[in-house]
Design an enzyme around this catalytic site. Structure first.
Site, mmCIF file in Angstrom:
data_model
loop_
_atom_site.group_PDB
_atom_site.id
_atom_site.type_symbol
_atom_site.label_atom_id
_atom_site.label_comp_id
_atom_site.label_asym_id
_atom_site.label_seq_id
_atom_site.Cartn_x
_atom_site.Cartn_y
_atom_site.Cartn_z
ATOM 1 N N GLU A 91 29.733 47.124 28.734
ATOM 2 C CA GLU A 91 30.985 47.713 28.114
ATOM 3 C C GLU A 91 31.741 46.391 27.586
ATOM 4 O O GLU A 91 31.446 45.680 27.805
ATOM 5 C CB GLU A 91 31.710 48.524 29.435
ATOM 6 C CG GLU A 91 31.080 49.360 30.111
ATOM 7 C CD GLU A 91 30.838 50.757 29.176
ATOM 8 O OE1 GLU A 91 31.189 50.698 28.017
ATOM 9 O OE2 GLU A 91 30.741 51.857 29.861
ATOM 10 N N ASN B 101 31.167 52.484 21.541
ATOM 11 C CA ASN B 101 32.215 51.739 21.911
ATOM 12 C C ASN B 101 31.530 50.197 21.601
ATOM 13 O O ASN B 101 31.873 49.190 22.126
ATOM 14 C CB ASN B 101 33.056 51.680 23.113
ATOM 15 C CG ASN B 101 32.182 51.725 24.506
ATOM 16 O OD1 ASN B 101 30.975 51.295 24.197
ATOM 17 N ND2 ASN B 101 32.734 51.936 25.494
ATOM 18 N N ASP C 40 18.554 49.429 32.119
ATOM 19 C CA ASP C 40 19.485 49.846 32.838
ATOM 20 C C ASP C 40 19.225 51.304 33.806
ATOM 21 O O ASP C 40 18.212 51.784 33.566
ATOM 22 C CB ASP C 40 20.997 49.955 32.169
ATOM 23 C CG ASP C 40 20.721 50.795 30.773
ATOM 24 O OD1 ASP C 40 19.781 51.548 30.911
ATOM 25 O OD2 ASP C 40 21.995 51.054 30.133
HETATM 26 C C1 GLP Z 1 23.744 54.643 27.231
HETATM 27 C C2 GLP Z 1 22.696 53.918 27.353
HETATM 28 C C3 GLP Z 1 22.274 52.740 26.684
HETATM 29 C C4 GLP Z 1 22.086 53.734 25.306
HETATM 30 C C5 GLP Z 1 23.690 54.184 24.713
HETATM 31 C C6 GLP Z 1 23.606 55.217 23.712
HETATM 32 O O1 GLP Z 1 24.636 54.893 28.176
HETATM 33 N N1 GLP Z 1 22.944 52.916 28.963
HETATM 34 O O2 GLP Z 1 21.265 51.929 26.658
HETATM 35 O O3 GLP Z 1 21.684 52.995 24.150
HETATM 36 O O4 GLP Z 1 24.284 54.688 25.954
HETATM 37 O O5 GLP Z 1 22.995 56.340 23.949
HETATM 38 P P1 GLP Z 1 22.535 57.474 23.017
HETATM 39 O O6 GLP Z 1 21.401 57.018 22.454
HETATM 40 O O7 GLP Z 1 22.444 58.661 24.015
HETATM 41 O O8 GLP Z 1 23.630 57.762 22.013
#
Ligand code: GLP
Length: 245
Positions: free
Chosen positions: A143, A136, A67
């Site tokens: 989402e 979440n 993403d």
């Molecule tokens: C982000 C990314 C995801 C990621 C998730 C968890 O928003 N778009 O690809 O896996 O949220 O993030 P983190 O590893 O910082 O907890």
């Protein structure tokens, strides 16, 4: 789903790196799906260390990131392109032309999303996709409520996700409101998935993933329908799973 429980973030990162390195060595032309966020930073650091020490080569590897924020340029330190260059690509021998991330800095993000989906298909699909998980249950930026059939598309980020990611920005207002993400259908087409879960803030999500129903309200639950998922979770993330099972 195969679950590997490890002690802490460090061990999770080491195990994940060993997993990826083995795949890269076995398949020097692997299509590797990558994730951003805090979770895979340690994994990338281990890949760099190994590359420097053991010369594991990424010359023939192609990568596809999950993403990207809409509205940030590649040079913006909060863009995922910047993150990937800074945390991995600049320090291994990968051909930068073979590192793909949706471009969020375009006039027509919809067109970019469709082109990205095609790009993955034209390369024969993803062999191994690395995933993190949002508190979440989001995967990529999919989402709750996203269709399991979705392909690469534009999303409005939830407040929960924007707040969770605000730690990387100067303020909550600076966090983009939209992103381009591989869809859940795109992720599910990967031949293999490696999901990393670390920290107590993910313990509820991990519990729901293991014990909740498969539902579009909790995107990660779709992974139960994938034939080849490995989860590496640390003790802090497993706290609810271990207490409540
Ligand atoms: C982000 C990314 C995801 C990621 C998730 C968890 O928003 N778009 O690809 O896996 O949220 O993030 P983190 O590893 O910082 O907890």
């Amino acid at each position: 789903m195969k679950i590997i429980e490890v002690k802490d973030y460090q061990e999770m990162s080491q195990k994940a790196a060993a997993y990826v390195i083995e795949k890269v060595q076995k398949s020097p032309r692997l299509n590797l799906g990558l994730a951003t966020g805090g979770t895979p930073v340690g994994l990338y650091q281990h890949l760099i260390n190994d590359h420097q020490k053991n010369q594991t080569s990424y010359e023939g590897i192609t990568t596809f990131n999950l993403d990207e924020y809409i509205g940030l340029s590649a040079g913006d330190p909060n863009s995922y392109r910047y993150y990937m260059n800074d945390k991995l690509f600049n320090y291994i021998d990968i051909n930068q032309a073979n590192t793909f991330i949706p471009n969020g800095d375009v006039n027509d993000p919809q067109k970019e999303a469709s082109a990205y989906e095609k790009l993955i298909e034209n390369h024969g699909g993803i062999d191994l996709q690395i995933l993190g998980i949002g508190s979440n249950g989001h995967i990529g930026f999919n989402e709750p409520g996203t269709s399991f059939q979705s392909t690469t598309h534009i999303v409005d980020l939830t407040e929960t996700t924007r707040k969770a990611n605000a730690r990387f920005f100067d303020s909550l207002e600076a966090v983009p409101k939209r992103a381009i993400t591989m869809g859940i259908g795109t992720i599910m087409k990967s031949k293999e998935i490696l999901l990393l879960i670390s920290g107590e803030s993910k313990s509820e999500a991990f519990y729901k993933l293991l014990h909740g129903e498969v539902s579009e309200n909790f995107p990660a639950s779709v992974l139960k329908q994938h034939p080849a998922v490995t989860i590496i979770a640390d003790q802090a993330a497993s706290i609810k799973v271990n207490v409540l099972q």
